[in-house]
Write an enzyme that holds these catalytic residues in place. Structure first.
Site, PDB file in Angstrom:
ATOM      1  CG  ASP A 190      -2.063  -0.919   1.170  1.00 51.60           C
ATOM      2  OD1 ASP A 190      -2.021  -1.838   0.330  1.00 51.60           O
ATOM      3  OD2 ASP A 190      -3.007  -0.741   1.956  1.00 51.60           O
ATOM      4  CG  ASP A 191       0.050   3.930   2.171  1.00 52.84           C
ATOM      5  OD1 ASP A 191      -1.110   3.670   1.795  1.00 52.84           O
ATOM      6  OD2 ASP A 191       0.351   4.125   3.363  1.00 52.84           O
ATOM      7  CG  HIS A 247       2.167   0.348   4.447  1.00 51.13           C
ATOM      8  ND1 HIS A 247       1.904  -0.583   5.418  1.00 51.13           N
ATOM      9  CD2 HIS A 247       1.023   1.056   4.268  1.00 51.13           C
ATOM     10  CE1 HIS A 247       0.637  -0.443   5.825  1.00 51.13           C
ATOM     11  NE2 HIS A 247       0.084   0.540   5.150  1.00 51.13           N
ATOM     12  CG  HIS A 277      -4.624   2.865  -0.641  1.00 54.73           C
ATOM     13  ND1 HIS A 277      -5.576   2.297   0.174  1.00 54.73           N
ATOM     14  CD2 HIS A 277      -3.597   3.214   0.189  1.00 54.73           C
ATOM     15  CE1 HIS A 277      -5.146   2.301   1.431  1.00 54.73           C
ATOM     16  NE2 HIS A 277      -3.949   2.862   1.456  1.00 54.73           N
ATOM     17  CG  HIS A 328      -3.728   7.360   2.493  1.00 52.27           C
ATOM     18  ND1 HIS A 328      -3.693   7.295   3.871  1.00 52.27           N
ATOM     19  CD2 HIS A 328      -3.493   6.102   2.065  1.00 52.27           C
ATOM     20  CE1 HIS A 328      -3.431   6.048   4.240  1.00 52.27           C
ATOM     21  NE2 HIS A 328      -3.318   5.301   3.166  1.00 52.27           N
TER      22      HIS A 328
HETATM   23 ZN   LIG Z   1      -2.743   3.348   3.059  1.00 47.87          ZN
END
Ligand SMILES: [Zn+2]
Length: 270
Positions: free
Chosen positions: A94-95, A239, A145, A149
């Site tokens: 993620d991210d 991440h 995502h 955020h």
């Molecule tokens: Zn995230």
């Protein structure tokens, strides 16, 4: 519900080449196995509120494909684990994308011959489109995502739609494929975001193994937490963006060969 109403409700135009309508429903590697993600991302520790999201009947009925463009999918609870008794895992990252850590993760995944799902933040993807294409070119799955955020619980449905659709459109324009999965920041899905995601052709994915790598507990702690918690059908959260992810990279390099040595295989839910 008529197709026209559905499309109008989904807020996209039949004629717009830029809008994402979602993807045709495909069999995932698993069914929604629960609503407890049991983890959290940096912003808001604690279990997601998917438990409050209803396992609703289909809110949107898939219409005929529009020239191959993806379509809305039924609204479902977040997928937290794969429905399997095989030694099958899904690794989710993620991210990103991040110019430092994403290439490092890609290299490890290449070496280990592992495919992962990358939940990209739209504004990061807009900054690094070549990196987005590189992730796709390496055979990984690209997912949504949100754009910035945010905590979706604080957003109106219109704002949530903007976050998801903007990212969806960008990923489509960048890779030629619309994302089929989305994940709420910190796993904080809301009923509105589940509805909007379905309209945009995306299923919600949570996770079942969260080593809290974002908190930088040390690479060995990340490794230990993953290896202790993982089992058949686990969806593992790591991440590659949002801060210094050196520990995550080190941990991946360490625990992935252990898992493959234990007979685990990795899949990307479709
Ligand atoms: Zn995230």
């Amino acid at each position: 519900m008529t197709r026209r109403l559905l499309l109008a409700g989904a807020g996209f135009s039949l004629l717009s080449p830029r809008s994402c309508g979602g993807a045709p429903p495909r069999d995932a590697d698993g069914q929604a196995a629960g609503t407890s993600a049991g983890g959290a991302e940096p912003e808001t520790p604690g279990p997601q509120d998917a438990a409050t999201a209803p396992a609703a009947p289909p809110a949107a009925v898939a219409a005929a494909p529009l020239g191959g463009r993806p379509q809305a999918v039924p609204m479902r609870a977040p997928l937290a684990a794969l429905s399997t008794t095989d030694r099958l895992l899904a690794l989710t990252i993620d991210d990103g994308p991040d110019p430092t850590y994403t290439p490092a993760v890609l290299k490890i995944l290449d070496e280990q011959r592992i495919s992962a799902t990358f939940f990209l933040i739209g504004r990061n993807a807009a900054e690094h489109p070549a990196l987005v294409r590189e992730i796709a070119a390496h055979g990984h799955h690209i997912a949504n995502h949100t754009w910035s955020h945010p905590d979706l619980r604080r957003l109106s449905e219109t704002e949530a739609r903007d976050e998801l659709r903007r990212t969806c459109d960008l990923l489509y324009e960048t890779t030629g494929r619309a994302p089929t999965w989305f994940r709420a920041p910190a796993g904080d899905f809301t009923e509105a975001s589940l509805r909007v995601g379905a309209e945009l052709g995306m299923r919600p994915m949570a996770w079942s193994v969260d080593p809290r790598d974002w908190s930088r507990p040390g690479s060995s702690a990340i490794v230990d937490r993953v290896l202790k918690a993982v089992g058949s059908g686990s969806i593992v959260l790591n991440h590659d963006g949002g801060g210094d992810r050196t520990q995550t990279v080190t941990a991946l390099r360490s625990y992935l060969p252990v898992l493959t040595g234990q007979g685990y295989q990795f899949t990307t839910p479709r």
